[in-house]
Design an enzyme around this catalytic site. Structure first.
Site, PDB file in Angstrom:
ATOM      1  N   LYS A   1      13.788   7.765   3.230  1.00  0.00           N
ATOM      2  CA  LYS A   1      13.264   6.783   4.198  1.00  0.00           C
ATOM      3  C   LYS A   1      14.400   6.015   4.890  1.00  0.00           C
ATOM      4  CE  LYS A   1       8.852   7.185   2.662  1.00  0.00           C
ATOM      5  NZ  LYS A   1       8.239   6.222   1.781  1.00  0.00           N
TER       6      LYS A   1
ATOM      7  N   GLU B   1      -0.452  -5.765   5.961  1.00  0.00           N
ATOM      8  CA  GLU B   1       0.893  -5.800   5.365  1.00  0.00           C
ATOM      9  C   GLU B   1       1.777  -6.802   6.101  1.00  0.00           C
ATOM     10  OE1 GLU B   1       0.989  -1.217   3.697  1.00  0.00           O
ATOM     11  OE2 GLU B   1       1.801  -1.616   5.674  1.00  0.00           O
TER      12      GLU B   1
ATOM     13  N   THR C   1       0.838  -1.200   0.000  1.00  0.00           N
ATOM     14  CA  THR C   1       0.000   0.000   0.000  1.00  0.00           C
ATOM     15  C   THR C   1       0.875   1.253   0.000  1.00  0.00           C
ATOM     16  OG1 THR C   1      -1.654  -1.177   1.300  1.00  0.00           O
ATOM     17  CG2 THR C   1      -1.779   1.220   1.348  1.00  0.00           C
TER      18      THR C   1
HETATM   19  C1  5RP Z   1       1.126   1.801   4.494  1.00  0.00           C
HETATM   20  C2  5RP Z   1       2.595   1.710   4.496  1.00  0.00           C
HETATM   21  C3  5RP Z   1       3.321   2.327   3.349  1.00  0.00           C
HETATM   22  O1  5RP Z   1       4.124   1.362   2.754  1.00  0.00           O
HETATM   23  C4  5RP Z   1       4.180   3.443   3.884  1.00  0.00           C
HETATM   24  O2  5RP Z   1       3.349   4.364   4.564  1.00  0.00           O
HETATM   25  C5  5RP Z   1       4.935   4.156   2.758  1.00  0.00           C
HETATM   26  O3  5RP Z   1       4.039   4.859   1.959  1.00  0.00           O
HETATM   27  P1  5RP Z   1       4.518   5.813   0.779  1.00  0.00           P
HETATM   28  O4  5RP Z   1       5.084   4.938  -0.289  1.00  0.00           O
HETATM   29  O5  5RP Z   1       3.252   6.528   0.363  1.00  0.00           O
HETATM   30  O6  5RP Z   1       5.539   6.774   1.333  1.00  0.00           O
HETATM   31  O7  5RP Z   1       3.216   1.160   5.367  1.00  0.00           O
HETATM   32  O8  5RP Z   1       0.574   1.266   5.655  1.00  0.00           O
END
Ligand code: 5RP
Length: 214
Positions: free
Chosen positions: A121, A103, A28
């Site tokens: 990240k 997840e 997600t």
């Molecule tokens: C959702 C998640 C996503 O993987 C995480 O928030 C990263 O999202 P993005 O790619 O929009 O930065 O853990 O529950």
């Protein structure tokens, strides 16, 4: 490269890992969205995918990619998902999009977890991004007190109900030097459904949008 370009690069790079696969897991978020768009171009190779959220299911349906029930497909060879933070040991904080429990289930049920992130990240110590915890609604304030006792500052994500009908506490003020121990201990707090730390089941490979992989 800006963040959006890195998300796209990481999401699209994950396509190489699904070659030869007929059933995969899909996570997600905005990085995974690029993966899903790329997946649509090779969908004729797929029998279907297991989705980690209603948000991703909607996108997958829009692309005409069949959705499968994890209970019906057993172990998955590959799962592709993003993360909110990632350390050098490929331990992750996840749940910024609120889908952490599904997840974590799909990651646990998969042989290979491919994580796609932009360079921002990647951190030395997890915890600058507030750690999401999914809680049973009636346990929210109890769990919050227990987290405070353990040195965290929980904030209720009041506008969010998870796909499982639960609530999220985002825990601020952490520097997580032993993610596996914290994951084990906080998962034991009564009322916690899942802590958004992926340490016992980390990613197997991290694809960073600047081209690095580890
Ligand atoms: C959702 C998640 C996503 O993987 C995480 O928030 C990263 O999202 P993005 O790619 O929009 O930065 O853990 O529950």
């Amino acid at each position: 490269m800006d963040i959006e370009a890195q998300k796209r690069a990481a999401g699209e790079a994950a396509i190489e890992f699904i070659e030869g696969q007929s059933v995969i897991g899909v996570g997600t978020g905005s990085t995974v969205r690029y993966f899903i768009d790329a997946l649509a171009k090779v969908k004729h190779h797929l029998d279907g995918v297991v989705s980690s959220s209603e948000q991703s299911s909607k996108l997958l349906r829009a692309h005409g990619i069949p959705l499968l029930d994890l209970n019906a497909v057993g172990t998955l060879d590959v799962y592709v998902d993003g993360a909110d933070e990632c350390d050098a040991g490929r331990h992750l904080i996840k749940g910024g999009g609120g889908a952490l429990t599904r997840e974590k289930i799909i990651a646990a049920a998969s042989k290979q977890f491919v994580c796609v992130v932009d360079a921002h990240k990647c951190v030395d110590v997890l915890g600058k991004f507030p750690l999401p915890i999914e809680v049973i609604p009636m346990a929210r304030s109890y769990v919050a007190r227990e987290i405070e006792r353990r040195g965290g500052t929980p904030v209720w994500r009041a506008d969010c109900v998870t796909d499982n009908g639960n609530w999220i506490l985002d825990v601020h003020g952490l520097a997580i030097r032993d993610p596996a121990t914290l994951e084990s201990e906080w998962n034991q707090i009564t009322g916690v459904v899942t802590v958004g730390l992926f340490a016992h089941r980390p990613a197997d490979v991290v694809l960073v949008g600047d081209g690095r992989r580890f």
